[in-house]
Design an enzyme around this catalytic site. Structure first.
Site, short mmCIF file in Angstrom:
data_model
loop_
_atom_site.label_atom_id
_atom_site.label_comp_id
_atom_site.label_asym_id
_atom_site.label_seq_id
_atom_site.Cartn_x
_atom_site.Cartn_y
_atom_site.Cartn_z
N CYS A 1 -29.58 9.19 66.21
CA CYS A 1 -28.22 8.60 66.22
C CYS A 1 -27.48 8.90 64.92
CB CYS A 1 -28.32 7.11 66.45
SG CYS A 1 -29.43 6.32 65.30
N GLU B 1 -26.44 -1.00 68.69
CA GLU B 1 -26.67 0.15 67.79
C GLU B 1 -26.28 1.37 68.60
OE1 GLU B 1 -27.69 0.03 64.71
OE2 GLU B 1 -28.23 -2.09 64.65
#
Ligand code: NAD
Length: 493
Positions: free
Chosen positions: A289, A255
């Protein structure tokens, strides 16, 4: 909170690193030391891997455990997280710098994540296939099994939650784990492992090693005794992990970073678009993110939008995270300097700094790592501030005149984590979502994230998914079982 020392948890015991080395844990709102952690090296990681290997291959108590019994233990972990919610939220707030109410929401999500996966393990899984009869009458089915030993490496922006997104499904699936939290933010992980210790997971099932990525992290990525490595963090480190993991061809989950577009059409609800754009880029200090760091706005709405967006960004309060300001400090002095460096780059590149753009040192923020919410307009596609993952409260603004142009600008990135579109035209919203090369998309909102739905990126934003059923299956092998229903010769030889 009293000064704490956080140790490794290996083979059911709290241990110092073999070198005895310790490191300070800093409160980013004040720059002061609030704890220490044992500073581990490759040898400590190897000992944790050995412990997990022994637990998985030896008695195999955890993987062989009745699914309901395993679920019951995981449900107890969720209960304990709730019992210690105040302490966990305070630790997260002090260590990461996020406002207390955001830390409280993270803790509540953490308990929910354990419960979601505990529920899933007792539900039907695997498939039965009607296969052709070229080998006689056969039945084919699949079962799902744990992968083995999983190495989990996480960042500092959501210290507890990023860990639990991986720990919960990995454990529920029956794996044994070696967890490496970011050494910037080990406080909440220390409490989580106290809970594991108290609940009494079988010895060696869950191990934690705190130390640098360059030794502990690389050991997890390279070791032939680790069957899977899953990582959340920057794209550069993700690439390094993938290269190191290739030697043993272990399964990987990544990720990674993002530079996500937030497209706003002129027909959008203006106040709604402004508020969600703020949530998109200033929530969690922009250390998210999926942050909507590239605002792409229809030219005819630009003036009106920018006026409101800048006014509201100017009004954002910064302060002691325990007092619930709008925003807290960035994670560390070095990360603050990186963000400030990007602000200087933006100015030098010719973007116009509409608000913010500097370190904030007023009142309670005097010695912390605070940066004012920053907006740049007049941005062009080649600028570094438009292309690179800054991971802080810095928004860039670009304009478009047609739907095709908006989509082209949005997809002009090596990342593909997330993206949003604001419009009151439903058909257009779906057209744009269809064209966005991103793993997570939003319509008329930005950043909502659900345990039940898969999370992850396209392109250089990653491989695989956290959360949801997909995030559970990442931690499972699929075994095919074929049964001959008419045993006996088939006359081939
Ligand atoms: P980072 O990549 O520097 O570090 C993340 C973790 O990896 C830390 O635990 C670190 O110690 C470890 N590490 C560092 N080098 C390593 C190596 N060579 N081998 C193995 N492990 C290593 O990231 P960070 O600064 O902690 O976090 C910020 C980054 O994380 C941003 O780029 C952000 O976009 C990304 N992020 C992505 C998601 C997502 O879900 N996609 C979520 C949060 C953060």
């Amino acid at each position: 909170m009293e000064h704490r020392h956080i140790r490794n948890f290996i083979d059911g015991e709290w241990r110092e690193s073999l070198s005895g080395d310790r490191k300070a844990v800093i409160n980013p709102a004040t720059g002061e030391e609030i704890a220490t952690h044992t500073n581990s090296a490759a040898e400590d990681a190897r000992s944790a891997i050995e412990s997990a290997r022994k637990a998985f291959d030896g008695s195999g108590e955890w993987r062989r455990m009745d699914a309901q019994k395993r679920a019951d233990i995981i449900f107890k972990i969720a209960d304990k997280i709730e019992e210690r919610a105040g302490e966990l939220a305070r630790a997260e707030c002090l260590n990461n710098g996020k406002p207390l109410r955001e830390a409280e929401a993270d803790v509540s999500d953490a308990a929910h994540c354990f419960r979601y996966y505990a529920g899933l393990i007792t539900k039907p899984h695997g498939s039965v296939y009607n296969v052709n009869e070229s080998f006689g009458k056969m039945r084919s089915f699949t079962v799902r099994e744990p992968i083995g030993v999983c190495g989990l490496i996480t960042p500092w922006n959501y210290p507890l939650l990023m860990g639990i997104w991986k720990i919960a499904p990995a454990l529920v699936a029956g794996n044994c784990i070696v967890y490496k939290p970011s050494s910037n933010t080990p406080l909440s992980s220390g409490i989580l492992f106290e809970i594991f210790d108290e609940i009494g997971l079988p010895r060696g099932t869950a191990n934690m090693v705190i130390g640098p990525g360059s030794s502990v992290g690389t050991t997890l990525a390279e070791s032939g005794d680790v069957d899977m490595v899953t990582f959340t963090g920057s794209t550069e480190v993700g690439q390094d992990i993938a290269r190191r993991a290739a030697g043993s061809l272990k399964k990987i989950g990544l990720e990674l970073g993002g530079k996500s577009p937030n497209i706003i059409f002129a027909d959008a609800d203006l106040e709604g678009a402004v508020e969600w754009a703020m949530i998109g880029i200033f929530f969690n200090q922009g250390e998210v993110c999926s942050a909507g760091s590239r605002i792409i706005i229809e030219k005819s709405l630009e003036k009106q939008f920018m006026k409101r967006f800048a006014e509201r960004a100017e009004a954002i309060t910064l302060g002691n995270p325990l007092d619930n300001p709008d925003m807290g400090p960035l994670i560390s002095e070095s990360h603050m300097n990186t963000v400030l460096k990007y602000i200087e780059i933006g100015k030098a590149e010719g973007a116009r700094c509409v608000c913010g753009g500097y370190r904030y040192t007023e009142g309670p923020c005097a010695s912390g790592f605070f940066v004012r919410p920053t907006i740049f307009d007049q941005c062009t596609p080649d600028m570094r501030i438009v292309r690179e993952d800054i991971f802080g409260p810095v928004a860039t603004v670009q304009t478009f005149e047609t739907e095709d142009e908006a989509i082209r600008i949005a997809n002009d990135s090596e990342y593909g984590l997330a993206g949003a579109v604001f419009t009151t035209d439903g058909a257009r919203a779906l057209r744009v979502v269809d064209e966005l090369r991103a793993g997570i998309t939003w319509v008329n909102c930005y950043n909502p994230c659900f345990t039940e739905a898969p999370w992850g990126g396209y392109k250089k934003s990653g491989i695989g998914r956290d959360l949801g059923v997909e995030g559970f299956e990442e931690y499972q092998e699929v075994k095919q079982v074929n049964i001959n229903l008419t045993p006996g010769p088939i006359g081939w030889y």
